[in-house]
Design an enzyme around this catalytic site. Structure first.
Site, mmCIF file in Angstrom:
data_model
loop_
_atom_site.group_PDB
_atom_site.id
_atom_site.type_symbol
_atom_site.label_atom_id
_atom_site.label_comp_id
_atom_site.label_asym_id
_atom_site.label_seq_id
_atom_site.Cartn_x
_atom_site.Cartn_y
_atom_site.Cartn_z
ATOM 1 N N GLY A 162 0.844 -1.198 0.000
ATOM 2 C CA GLY A 162 0.000 0.000 0.000
ATOM 3 C C GLY A 162 0.872 1.237 0.000
ATOM 4 O O GLY A 162 1.906 1.267 0.653
ATOM 5 N N ASP B 169 5.501 -4.927 5.816
ATOM 6 C CA ASP B 169 6.051 -6.246 6.161
ATOM 7 C C ASP B 169 5.976 -7.209 4.980
ATOM 8 O O ASP B 169 6.881 -8.019 4.771
ATOM 9 C CB ASP B 169 5.341 -6.824 7.396
ATOM 10 C CG ASP B 169 3.892 -7.141 7.111
ATOM 11 O OD1 ASP B 169 3.208 -6.281 6.495
ATOM 12 O OD2 ASP B 169 3.429 -8.232 7.464
ATOM 13 N N ASP C 71 0.343 2.131 8.737
ATOM 14 C CA ASP C 71 -0.183 1.399 9.896
ATOM 15 C C ASP C 71 0.738 1.381 11.117
ATOM 16 O O ASP C 71 0.300 1.052 12.207
ATOM 17 C CB ASP C 71 -0.529 -0.037 9.490
ATOM 18 C CG ASP C 71 -1.744 -0.087 8.587
ATOM 19 O OD1 ASP C 71 -2.569 0.846 8.653
ATOM 20 O OD2 ASP C 71 -1.876 -1.036 7.801
ATOM 21 N N ASP D 124 2.761 -0.614 12.213
ATOM 22 C CA ASP D 124 2.759 -1.849 12.990
ATOM 23 C C ASP D 124 3.913 -2.764 12.632
ATOM 24 O O ASP D 124 3.762 -3.979 12.561
ATOM 25 C CB ASP D 124 1.418 -2.572 12.825
ATOM 26 C CG ASP D 124 1.086 -2.866 11.374
ATOM 27 O OD1 ASP D 124 1.775 -2.325 10.488
ATOM 28 O OD2 ASP D 124 0.155 -3.638 11.125
ATOM 29 N N ARG E 25 -5.921 -2.457 9.644
ATOM 30 C CA ARG E 25 -6.505 -3.789 9.529
ATOM 31 C C ARG E 25 -6.070 -4.672 10.694
ATOM 32 O O ARG E 25 -6.828 -5.460 11.214
ATOM 33 C CB ARG E 25 -6.098 -4.416 8.189
ATOM 34 C CG ARG E 25 -7.134 -5.376 7.663
ATOM 35 C CD ARG E 25 -7.027 -5.581 6.170
ATOM 36 N NE ARG E 25 -7.404 -4.376 5.424
ATOM 37 C CZ ARG E 25 -7.366 -4.270 4.103
ATOM 38 N NH1 ARG E 25 -6.941 -5.288 3.378
ATOM 39 N NH2 ARG E 25 -7.736 -3.168 3.497
#
Lengths: 323, 323, 323, 323
Positions: free
Chosen positions: B11, B103, B128, B130, B172
């Site tokens: 993304g 990732d 994100d 994350d 998400r």
């Protein structure tokens, strides 16, 4: 005239606070008292009314929403409701009203004014710009700019992924927001209620763009388009072109909020100022508006939804500019 | 090392262009050649590769999206695809890679690097936040600010109408955007994947607020919350409290675009600069990151999704601050 | 007509790129070739000319500045310069011109067109809005909004410290930016070139506000006010009222840049489209404009600076609203 | 502890209102009473003190400035002033203080706390970020983003005209704003107080860029650079390179205002929450801060101006990235 009541009604729009400020300050300047009525006609019925000072409107010109709040009122559609509303005005000694809202605000008042004689002046406050009697309505300019900023952002990610995006903007009965945000963002196509959507034509233009390797497409759809919203349109595109990475986005309520643009603040200030002057000149049951730069007054009964200025010429231009 | 390849994958996120600029300029400064690979791994397979000059990255630091575009590649998951990709690198004489993405970008590369030996350094590019190995990821700061601006606007209209709004933000697998935008907008409640949502608790807090005449509620929901998105949550609220004027909004793709904030531009610049220095120092198959202000390097295999830093303490604070 | 030249001249203004895009795309749609001339008339003399494709104007509608760049040209004021310019047009086979700029752009061209016969159409591109023949000019709407955002920020800090701020906005010959940004920001006073500044009056109003404990004052001054700029005004205030914490700020060049508003993008698109249609209809040496919503054409000789629409009524309103 | 006093002092910074909100709500949650003290220490002396309810801090998290206002106080530097201040605290029954401000705020309090025993906790509120004891200060993130947006706009017009711009940003003692906004805007050079400015070097780099036909230059100067401000620097450039179109701009007070970014709102919320918890845990005369993501407490005497984290490495990076 010494005491005026002031309310906002219908959907809120950016610039309503600037209008409130202008009404309050102009009235105080002319030694009137202003009574704010909260939650529109519902608050009038319930007597949610307070005297406004200059400090109540300090530092609100730049704020979205409406400090007087707004609401629908089913009760105001009944005789009992209107009687209760009038009783409250009497009780507070309110001798005239300033109403800020859309066509429903003024239509809703017509019955009231048939039954109860009280001078009233209106201001066009709606993001939809679809009122007769004014070239612009308070909130439209801000709403379009908000839509444009959002579509610009979506275009960034559309470009990065070579995607087709169908973007739904507000406008239940009118395509002004869609048309103007679409032109401003270089949209490839625009679907609006004023023009019958031929979905085959839309699909055909996508096909033709694809053949020319135009990899990014932005379609702007007014929520009131008779074919359906962004989800509907995206569904049809995906059915026809399963290989195109198609997404949709509904911009929604962000279009109602935010700090108003200069144009909405100046419009609201001019109209609020004019509304109080109109009351002083014994104008009543008219909406103040701006036509060709000048202040105008339109009787409430003649304020209707309109789609003036949207023509197939504009659509033609969009097609030319998106080649 | 003389020739490096550069791609963005996964993304897109705001700041990727600032990272591209930093990589290109640093490499050119050290007399390397840079080859841009369009559309991520898919472009590597297809040989969509071009040499980048300093002018290619002029005036892009402030732009959203990625000029190198990004895409998914199923082909890269196959032996044939990876072979084709490697052949293209060979053909262009590319001796090392800089990979910008999430990732998936790094995990996707592990298999490739098992089969083909080529130095590579990664940059964390995802809204994100994350990823293990970096306190911040490129795009997160901008995405949260975009969400905050949108929620601020929605609050304007929520206040005007005394409404309850359920607002869905991206995330998400992680609640960072929801948590931070929620705190920043004074949300009454926040639902995130890291913490099991007890809908009865949520409803109970709404009920309690109502009793205290707190008329405006903002609930922020991460798209990945296990209970469901904004539509789901709003449905349950409406069922229980039919009298509360409840709406929902999905902010969607606007969160991926827009001009990056200073923090994302500086982060991207530092990491892009560090990535090229790392290649010069023969570091390979590591992701550059920022931990406590300092540049760090984490092996690709160890870069995993993580939710570090989200604790029930933060949720406790939100509850206290929204009283 | 098959080949047209296109240039931007004078001070840049936001929306010029949207105008360039509209001209290029409309011309290509009608099978014309477009030649971009860089740096205005100076580039015409130097032959800094290149053929423009649709990709040259992709993704520029939202960008400030002008991709064709702009410059002054002393050489173009000489016979030799104009001859060299014409020779370049001949050399490239350019048969018509589209000129985007202010009054200087069109006046500068009058002499040229006396000597050399070549069709030309102009677009009003200036943030100052002070041209006859168009209600709006490309860039004005954006510039005022930029000024308003800046003044809003300054008001925050003025409120925090109970300060008086004198803020200078652009407008060498016209007060439109000052007047509109001043109304929109609730300025206590506005000084513009159209109205003689009586500094004693200004000081007197400050004194009166102080007595009413109005602790925050914003004065907006157009750079072209005959009394002097913000520094001058602040100096006089400090002399008279040493106890008032008085500061001044010059907004400066930020007012020329930034992503154009929807209004400037739509205006630029409509005028660019109209300009090419005008050339096709053999209109020449006219500036396209918008008057009361409709496209108009004004001969270059008649395009002069004007201050229409600034009246003492508006100033009266400002005084009333700032009580 | 039942009653706490709360004030903001020193220069205002965006996010102070979010901090006020967090302190008030956390205190009320723990059944404390909060007394707002207007205009900092001066208001403490004058007894400009009022009890704060949760509604006083409704809808302020997104607003710039400080609803408690701020001011300098010479009186507080005297024994009489401090005695009067303490008497007011006694009179209102205030048992503890929360102070939001910069190093002057805490240093100014040291003498007071020597004379009068009253628990106090501080929050770092300054756009300059130059305090020991916290990686970030409330307002810095917003100020840099404001500077970046302004410089982006100026770059638009610089590009259009091929100009050199010297832009002065805030930072009397520290170069953090200059350094970060400069990197974020791709500045060609950055002059900060931490690094001795060799003007010959600056001119030499301009000369070298010119030779490479790099036509646009942005130089960012911290107001506190020992060589002088933007006007000084521009003057020297014009003397040396009269042919370069050189301008300067002072961004000024816009950097103090505006709606805070998410980062400043979250920081302010966390620190305000932590400050009240600290008082409950009998911590006193400490400033709460964030170091490596965790809440820390630094004794007031140890809170000093610092320039940690600005190194010649960063400057080296800027030079590399602006090639």
């Amino acid at each position: 005239m010494r005491k005026i009541g002031l309310l906002t009604s219908g959907g809120d729009s950016p610039g309503m606070n600037a209008a409130i400020r202008a009404v309050v300050r102009t009235a105080l300047y002319y030694d009137m008292e202003v009574y704010g009525i909260r939650h529109g006609y519902q608050g009038m019925i319930e007597g949610d009314i307070f005297q406004m000072k200059t400090t109540d409107v300090a530092n609100i010109i730049q704020r979205g929403g409406t400090i007087l709040k707004t609401a629908r009122s089913d009760a105001f559609k009944t005789d009992e409701g209107r009687k209760a509303a009038y009783d409250q005005l009497q009780k507070h000694g309110i001798e005239a009203l300033v109403l800020i809202g859309g066509d429903g605000t003024f239509r809703g008042a017509v019955e009231f004014f048939k039954q109860y004689t009280i001078p009233a002046v209106g201001l066009p406050g709606t993001i939809d710009k679809d009122l007769s009697g004014s070239d612009f309505t308070i909130g439209f300019d801000t709403a379009v700019n908000t839509a444009v900023e959002a579509i610009d952002k979506i275009r960034d990610t559309a470009e990065a992924h070579d995607r087709l995006f169908v973007i739904e903007v507000m406008g239940r009965d009118a395509g002004y927001i869609a048309l103007n945000s679409g032109i401003a963002c270089g949209a490839e196509d625009i679907l609006i209620p004023e023009i019958m959507t031929d979905i085959e034509d839309v699909l055909c233009r996508i096909d033709s763009d694809e053949r020319r390797s135009k990899s990014v497409h932005i379609l702007v759809v007014a929520e009131g388009d008779e074919f359906g919203g962004a989800a509907e349109v995206a569904k049809r595109i995906i059915e026809r072109f399963p290989k195109i990475d198609t997404r949709y986005a509904v911009l929604g309520h962000i279009q109602r909020g935010g700090s108003p643009t200069y144009a909405d603040r100046v419009l609201a200030s001019r109209l609020g100022y004019a509304a109080v002057l109109a009351l002083r000149e014994n104008k009543t049951q008219v909406m103040t508006g701006i036509v060709n730069g000048d202040i105008t007054y339109t009787p409430f009964q003649q304020v209707i939804k309109t789609n003036a200025g949207i023509s197939t010429d504009m659509i033609e231009m969009i097609r030319v500019l998106s080649v």
